[in-house]
Design a protein around this motif. Structure first.
Motif, PDB file in Angstrom:
ATOM      1  N   ARG A 158      13.768   3.223 -28.750  1.00 16.94           N
ATOM      2  CA  ARG A 158      13.931   3.906 -30.035  1.00 16.94           C
ATOM      3  C   ARG A 158      14.283   2.954 -31.168  1.00 16.94           C
ATOM      4  NH1 ARG A 158      18.197   8.540 -29.088  1.00 16.94           N
ATOM      5  NH2 ARG A 158      17.754   8.820 -31.316  1.00 16.94           N
ATOM      6  N   ASN A 159      14.652   1.736 -30.831  1.00 15.77           N
ATOM      7  CA  ASN A 159      15.157   0.806 -31.835  1.00 15.77           C
ATOM      8  C   ASN A 159      14.055  -0.095 -32.371  1.00 15.77           C
ATOM      9  OD1 ASN A 159      17.852   1.718 -31.384  1.00 15.77           O
ATOM     10  ND2 ASN A 159      17.940   0.423 -29.559  1.00 15.77           N
ATOM     11  N   LEU A 160      14.151  -0.408 -33.669  1.00 19.04           N
ATOM     12  CA  LEU A 160      13.235  -1.360 -34.275  1.00 19.04           C
ATOM     13  C   LEU A 160      13.812  -2.762 -34.185  1.00 19.04           C
ATOM     14  CD1 LEU A 160      12.098   0.506 -37.526  1.00 19.04           C
ATOM     15  CD2 LEU A 160      10.975   0.439 -35.292  1.00 19.04           C
ATOM     16  N   GLU A 161      12.934  -3.742 -34.120  1.00 18.26           N
ATOM     17  CA  GLU A 161      13.341  -5.142 -34.086  1.00 18.26           C
ATOM     18  C   GLU A 161      12.665  -5.887 -35.229  1.00 18.26           C
ATOM     19  OE1 GLU A 161      13.845  -3.456 -30.053  1.00 18.26           O
ATOM     20  OE2 GLU A 161      12.045  -3.622 -31.306  1.00 18.26           O
ATOM     21  N   PHE A 162      13.254  -6.983 -35.635  1.00 15.47           N
ATOM     22  CA  PHE A 162      12.588  -7.862 -36.603  1.00 15.47           C
ATOM     23  C   PHE A 162      12.895  -9.307 -36.259  1.00 15.47           C
ATOM     24  CE2 PHE A 162      16.629  -6.663 -38.549  1.00 15.47           C
ATOM     25  CZ  PHE A 162      17.134  -7.844 -39.098  1.00 15.47           C
ATOM     26  N   VAL A 163      11.971 -10.189 -36.650  1.00 14.64           N
ATOM     27  CA  VAL A 163      12.061 -11.601 -36.298  1.00 14.64           C
ATOM     28  C   VAL A 163      12.075 -12.431 -37.571  1.00 14.64           C
ATOM     29  CG1 VAL A 163       9.560 -11.921 -36.062  1.00 14.64           C
ATOM     30  CG2 VAL A 163      11.118 -13.404 -34.791  1.00 14.64           C
ATOM     31  N   SER A 164      12.860 -13.499 -37.536  1.00 17.64           N
ATOM     32  CA  SER A 164      12.983 -14.384 -38.695  1.00 17.64           C
ATOM     33  C   SER A 164      13.280 -15.796 -38.209  1.00 17.64           C
ATOM     34  CB  SER A 164      14.125 -13.902 -39.609  1.00 17.64           C
ATOM     35  OG  SER A 164      14.385 -14.838 -40.637  1.00 17.64           O
ATOM     36  N   LYS A 165      13.093 -16.743 -39.081  1.00 19.76           N
ATOM     37  CA  LYS A 165      13.543 -18.102 -38.787  1.00 19.76           C
ATOM     38  C   LYS A 165      15.046 -18.159 -39.009  1.00 19.76           C
ATOM     39  CE  LYS A 165      12.421 -21.707 -41.455  1.00 19.76           C
ATOM     40  NZ  LYS A 165      11.592 -22.781 -42.052  1.00 19.76           N
ATOM     41  N   GLY A 166      15.770 -18.831 -38.101  1.00 25.19           N
ATOM     42  CA  GLY A 166      17.206 -19.011 -38.257  1.00 25.19           C
ATOM     43  C   GLY A 166      17.485 -20.388 -38.825  1.00 25.19           C
ATOM     44  N   GLU A 167      18.051 -21.271 -37.990  1.00 28.17           N
ATOM     45  CA  GLU A 167      18.169 -22.670 -38.386  1.00 28.17           C
ATOM     46  C   GLU A 167      16.762 -23.263 -38.449  1.00 28.17           C
ATOM     47  OE1 GLU A 167      20.999 -24.070 -39.259  1.00 28.17           O
ATOM     48  OE2 GLU A 167      22.192 -22.295 -38.741  1.00 28.17           O
ATOM     49  N   ASN A 168      16.670 -24.532 -38.845  1.00 28.69           N
ATOM     50  CA  ASN A 168      15.349 -25.139 -39.020  1.00 28.69           C
ATOM     51  C   ASN A 168      14.500 -25.108 -37.758  1.00 28.69           C
ATOM     52  OD1 ASN A 168      15.829 -25.704 -41.693  1.00 28.69           O
ATOM     53  ND2 ASN A 168      16.586 -27.781 -41.305  1.00 28.69           N
ATOM     54  N   ASN A 169      15.167 -25.098 -36.588  1.00 30.14           N
ATOM     55  CA  ASN A 169      14.419 -25.147 -35.327  1.00 30.14           C
ATOM     56  C   ASN A 169      14.639 -23.907 -34.459  1.00 30.14           C
ATOM     57  OD1 ASN A 169      17.082 -25.659 -34.597  1.00 30.14           O
ATOM     58  ND2 ASN A 169      16.503 -27.004 -32.901  1.00 30.14           N
ATOM     59  N   SER A 170      15.034 -22.794 -35.062  1.00 32.11           N
ATOM     60  CA  SER A 170      15.337 -21.625 -34.232  1.00 32.11           C
ATOM     61  C   SER A 170      14.712 -20.347 -34.778  1.00 32.11           C
ATOM     62  CB  SER A 170      16.855 -21.438 -34.086  1.00 32.11           C
ATOM     63  OG  SER A 170      17.425 -21.029 -35.308  1.00 32.11           O
ATOM     64  N   ILE A 171      14.457 -19.422 -33.848  1.00 30.93           N
ATOM     65  CA  ILE A 171      13.919 -18.098 -34.157  1.00 30.93           C
ATOM     66  C   ILE A 171      14.987 -17.079 -33.782  1.00 30.93           C
ATOM     67  CG2 ILE A 171      12.093 -16.418 -33.636  1.00 30.93           C
ATOM     68  CD1 ILE A 171      10.485 -18.864 -32.521  1.00 30.93           C
ATOM     69  N   ILE A 172      15.240 -16.133 -34.678  1.00 23.70           N
ATOM     70  CA  ILE A 172      16.217 -15.082 -34.389  1.00 23.70           C
ATOM     71  C   ILE A 172      15.492 -13.744 -34.290  1.00 23.70           C
ATOM     72  CG2 ILE A 172      18.287 -13.883 -35.161  1.00 23.70           C
ATOM     73  CD1 ILE A 172      19.093 -16.320 -36.713  1.00 23.70           C
ATOM     74  N   LEU A 173      15.773 -13.028 -33.203  1.00 23.33           N
ATOM     75  CA  LEU A 173      15.273 -11.665 -33.039  1.00 23.33           C
ATOM     76  C   LEU A 173      16.448 -10.709 -33.184  1.00 23.33           C
ATOM     77  CD1 LEU A 173      12.843  -9.795 -32.207  1.00 23.33           C
ATOM     78  CD2 LEU A 173      13.771  -9.909 -29.886  1.00 23.33           C
ATOM     79  N   TYR A 174      16.348  -9.801 -34.140  1.00 23.58           N
ATOM     80  CA  TYR A 174      17.385  -8.800 -34.380  1.00 23.58           C
ATOM     81  C   TYR A 174      16.900  -7.428 -33.920  1.00 23.58           C
ATOM     82  CZ  TYR A 174      19.908 -11.951 -37.622  1.00 23.58           C
ATOM     83  OH  TYR A 174      20.617 -12.978 -38.185  1.00 23.58           O
ATOM     84  N   GLN A 175      17.874  -6.565 -33.638  1.00 22.24           N
ATOM     85  CA  GLN A 175      17.570  -5.170 -33.322  1.00 22.24           C
ATOM     86  C   GLN A 175      18.391  -4.258 -34.231  1.00 22.24           C
ATOM     87  OE1 GLN A 175      16.845  -3.420 -29.209  1.00 22.24           O
ATOM     88  NE2 GLN A 175      18.939  -2.726 -29.570  1.00 22.24           N
ATOM     89  N   ILE A 176      17.739  -3.228 -34.776  1.00 26.57           N
ATOM     90  CA  ILE A 176      18.430  -2.222 -35.576  1.00 26.57           C
ATOM     91  C   ILE A 176      18.731  -1.054 -34.655  1.00 26.57           C
ATOM     92  CG2 ILE A 176      18.319  -0.727 -37.600  1.00 26.57           C
ATOM     93  CD1 ILE A 176      16.164  -2.610 -38.700  1.00 26.57           C
ATOM     94  N   ASN A 177      19.998  -0.789 -34.410  1.00 26.84           N
ATOM     95  CA  ASN A 177      20.391   0.185 -33.396  1.00 26.84           C
ATOM     96  C   ASN A 177      20.548   1.585 -34.011  1.00 26.84           C
ATOM     97  OD1 ASN A 177      20.888  -1.763 -31.109  1.00 26.84           O
ATOM     98  ND2 ASN A 177      22.173  -2.639 -32.705  1.00 26.84           N
TER      99      ASN A 177
END
Length: 810
Positions: free
Chosen positions: A791-810
């Motif tokens: 049921r939750n949506l997720e979104f992806v973004s660049k974090g630090e210069n060499n990292s990817i962050i995946l978030y979840q909206i609960n």
């Protein structure tokens, strides 16, 4: 049925007596003195998984880990195309030695560009050995039967040329390993790398079993392993005490307090069989024990609390077990109306169940339903009683339920530990251990399920997560790459699972595909930076999706395994200046690929052939935005835009609509808004053109530096720090914002933008209201979607210069 077939397969494998003389598999080249064998089919995925594993990064601070990492530095220079075996051993001086075995390929070890590299050719019995020195570290290698073999020890390489007998037992274990896990591990008998899996000091790996083979999945927040163990000599290995017994459902967790350090439980369907096997293992005479206490017991559990312990007997006939304790009904008190009794045989359990039980101070007990609990202190019994009555036992905790999903209900032997006991076990096995910060690892488990002459092994080390609050935004993954990220991460669809995965490119032009659990699926070097976003097509019309995109000089079509799809990539001499435009006019998968080169365009089909029927070749000047395709009714429209002209064409490239008013256009894309072609002018006006060419201009009072995004009915404009969604405007903090991105998901509109100066991601609804708990940290525009079907949506973004962050909206 599936379990039965798998078990039958294992039995057939173990009982096969065929003798093998010729070496044909990688396992046949494993040195005799090897203690640990690591197998992976994707070395890049293994490196990424280790770098992104929370648990392994904590362990990486130890001396032992650093020693292995430094010793295996050669792996960073190898590019195997197939599976690779890493063999670890210790020499007579207790020094770590390694061997690496894989199929040879021309790109496996390229030395031309390596600084400080020295190579020397050695001869041994008419065989050639290469000595390679890199950054003062040397290793020896040879190629035999198309197999590349490298080792830190020259002696190990020379033994490869002898006709050593092939270890049939080892090959049987190897044949069970999987090819689709992060890594497979084979522990050979008498390994010097592992002391014990258990809290109990009396349980060592040397006496517990011989071979262990396990497939290991390394994820960011957990490590899962499944495999088998086999003890060759039935009388000298503890695992075989469960021979001829049937595992029962483990229930010790139902009485273990949640504030304990964990428990160990072993089960059996017939105590007499277990007793006979234990006596044989311990070298005792098979004289029946006079007590009847264990006749109706199917499980014995040990609960650990600091230096104290409690022994739990799980009875299937409470009355009979009570009768066996009639002589021990010396009541010494009560707690919460539960009688407490004295017990006059404090070492009974250590004598009966050694080495599984070592605690010899069980001088009191109580009865809780079908559980008979023996301890060395009243406080221990009181804690167990209180948690049992309050329903705060381990089985009630969410973190235990999470790991239970990865385990079998019934097992011969199971151990569950908290972070304190996990540290204890780690320090037994890892030299130079540190004060691991494992407080979030509330529950880790290991279990053995005995079969005919082997046992299944399951295990999990898992980081516990607190339950997310409604509307909270939680960080699900933080994936680190070896180098900085070049493109914005985005989602692509996995046609097999129907879920979404993550694709991104680094500054070395390596393209990565990650699963939505953070596991790297493949890494592929391409030529140039990806222009715009990556699209997906079904080139064979069979439901399988490929990635399609352009770089400045090539068009790529890449399949799900990271392989190029012929005849792509195709190369261009002139630079491609806009992202690849992908058209599927009738939604029948007859794709058209439109390439932009300055003011020129080329139309291709999926056979990489020019579409001759498309007659438009060149605009009046440089095309300033990605060409687009729209359908209104039954008619197709292709739009191309330069600074002073908007082309609206039909499928063949002929003019379909001519705007009746000329304008000076911005570089913003063209959208279809309320069935009108919509974009902006360079001076910030909104311009709309209908299908007859009628033009309307609206002054939006926006600056030259603005962004435009629309859906069919929603207009979004970002002008400096003012965001307008439909007719509602909200004022953001001053910053440097990315172009707004409009998402339409589950009949709801979301608009996202990122402040690249303050590293903040903003997400708004259709009423220009900021969603709860935003902004969150991020360094790039986001992609929002439901990636896993919940049921939750997720979104992806660049974090630090060499990292990817995946978030979840609960």
């Amino acid at each position: 049925m599936r379990v039965f077939c798998f078990s039958l397969l294992l039995i057939l494998v173990f009982n096969c007596s065929k003798t093998k003389k010729n070496r044909s598999k990688l396992i046949d080249f494993v040195p005799k003195n090897t203690s640990v064998i690591l197998k992976t089919s994707n070395l890049e995925s293994l490196k990424s998984s280790i770098n992104n594993s929370d648990f392994l990064q904590k362990v990486s601070k130890t001396d032992s880990y650093k020693n292995i990492e430094n010793t295996l530095s050669i792996l960073s220079y190898l590019k195997p195309k197939n599976e690779i075996l890493i063999c670890l051993s210790k020499d007579s001086k207790d020094s770590l030695q390694y061997s690496i075995i894989t199929k040879h390929n021309q790109q496996l070890f390229e030395t031309d560009s390596l600084p400080n590299y020295i190579e020397e050719t050695l001869s041994y019995k008419n065989k050639t050995i290469t000595k390679s020195t890199l950054n003062k570290d040397s290793f020896y290698s040879t190629i035999t039967d198309s197999i590349f073999f490298a080792s830190s020890s020259k002696d190990i390489v020379t033994t490869l040329f002898s006709n050593a007998a092939i270890n049939i037992e080892l090959e049987k274990m190897y044949n069970i390993t999987s090819d689709d896990k992060t890594i497979s591990v084979i522990l050979k008998p008498d390994t010097t790398f592992l002391e014990s899996f258990f809290i109990e000091d009396s349980l060592s790996f040397k006496t517990f079993t011989n071979y262990i083979t396990a497939d290991v999945s390394i994820n960011q927040d957990d490590i899962l392993f499944n495999g088998i163990t086999k003890a060759i000599d039935s009388s000298k290995s503890l695992i075989n005490i469960f021979k001829n017994t049937l595992p029962q459902e483990n229930q010790t967790q139902n009485i273990t307090p949640s504030n304990s350090d964990g428990f160990m439980s072993f089960t059996f369907d017939d105590y007499k069989t277990l007793e006979t096997n234990l006596n044989k293992f311990n070298g005792k005479d098979s004289i029946s024990n006079t007590t009847t206490l264990f006749n109706d017991i199917i499980e014995v559990g040990i609960i650990y609390q600091g230096k104290d312990q409690a022994i739990v007997l799980n009875s299937i006939d409470v009355i009979a077990t009570k009768d066996a304790l009639l002589s021990e009904k010396n009541r010494i008190g009560s707690y919460r109306e539960v009688p407490l009794f004295g017990f006059s045989l404090p070492d009974m359990f250590s004598k009966t169940f050694a080495p599984l039980v070592s605690f010899n101070n069980t001088n009191r007990y109580c009865i809780l339903d079908n559980f008979f609990v023996f301890a060395g202190s009243t406080e221990m019994l009181q804690n167990i009683i209180a948690n049992y009555q309050n329903k705060t036992t381990l089985n009630k905790k969410a973190y235990f339920q999470d790991i239970k999903n990865h385990l079998s209900d019934a097992s011969s032997l199971m151990q569950v530990v908290n972070h304190t006991s996990l540290k204890t076990i780690l320090n037994k096995n890892i030299k130079g251990g540190s004060n691991y910060k494992l407080n979030n690892y509330n529950t880790s488990a290991l279990q053995f399920i005995y079969e005919t002459n082997f046992a299944h092994v399951n295990g999990i080390i898992k980081k516990s997560k607190t339950k997310a609050l409604l509307h909270s935004v939680s960080e699900e993954l933080n994936i680190k790459l070896d180098t900085d990220i070049l493109t914005n991460p985005q989602f692509v669809k996995n046609h097999i699972t129907k879920q979404k995965e993550i694709v991104v490119q680094d500054i070395n032009n390596n393209l990565y595909l990650f699963s939505n659990k953070g596991k790297i699926l493949w890494k592929k070097q391409i030529q140039g930076a990806v222009l715009g976003t990556i699209k997906q097509i079904d080139i064979y019309k069979n439901g399988r999706l490929q990635l399609v995109f352009a770089t400045p000089n090539k068009i790529y079509v890449i399949d799900r395994n990271g392989k190029d799809v012929a005849p792509f990539p195709i190369k261009f001499n002139d630079e491609i200046t806009q992202p690849l435009a992908l058209f599927d006019y009738d939604k029948n998968k007859n794709y058209r690929l439109l390439v932009t080169q300055g003011k020129h365009v080329l139309m291709y089909n999926v056979k990489a052939q020019i579409v001759n029927g498309f007659t438009f070749k060149s605009a009046n000047s440089t095309i300033v935005s990605q060409p687009k395709h729209f359908r209104i009714g039954s008619k197709d429209y292709i739009t191309l835009k330069t600074k002073n002209k908007l082309y609206i064409l039909d499928r063949t490239g002929r003019t379909r609509v001519t705007p009746k008013t000329s304008s000076s256009y911005s570089n913003q894309p063209v959208f279809l808004y309320k069935n009108n072609f919509t974009t902006t002018t360079s001076d910030g006006n909104l311009i709309t053109i209908d299908s007859r060419g009628n033009t309307a201009v609206k002054n939006l009072n926006i600056s030259e530096k603005h962004y435009l995004e629309t859906s069919s009915k929603t207009l979004v404009v970002l002008d400096e720090n003012k965001l307008t969604i439909k007719s509602k405007t909200t004022e953001l903090d001053y910053g440097d914002y990315s172009a707004p991105h409009l998402f339409y998901i589950n009949d709801k509109i979301y608009v996202a933008t990122t402040d690249k100066q303050a590293n903040k991601i903003y997400l708004y609804n259709s009423q220009a209201k900021l969603l709860p708990n935003f902004p969150v940290y991020g360094n790039s525009p986001i992609i929002l979607d439901n990636i896993d079907g919940d049921r939750n949506l997720e979104f992806v973004s660049k974090g630090e210069n060499n990292s990817i962050i995946l978030y979840q909206i609960n």
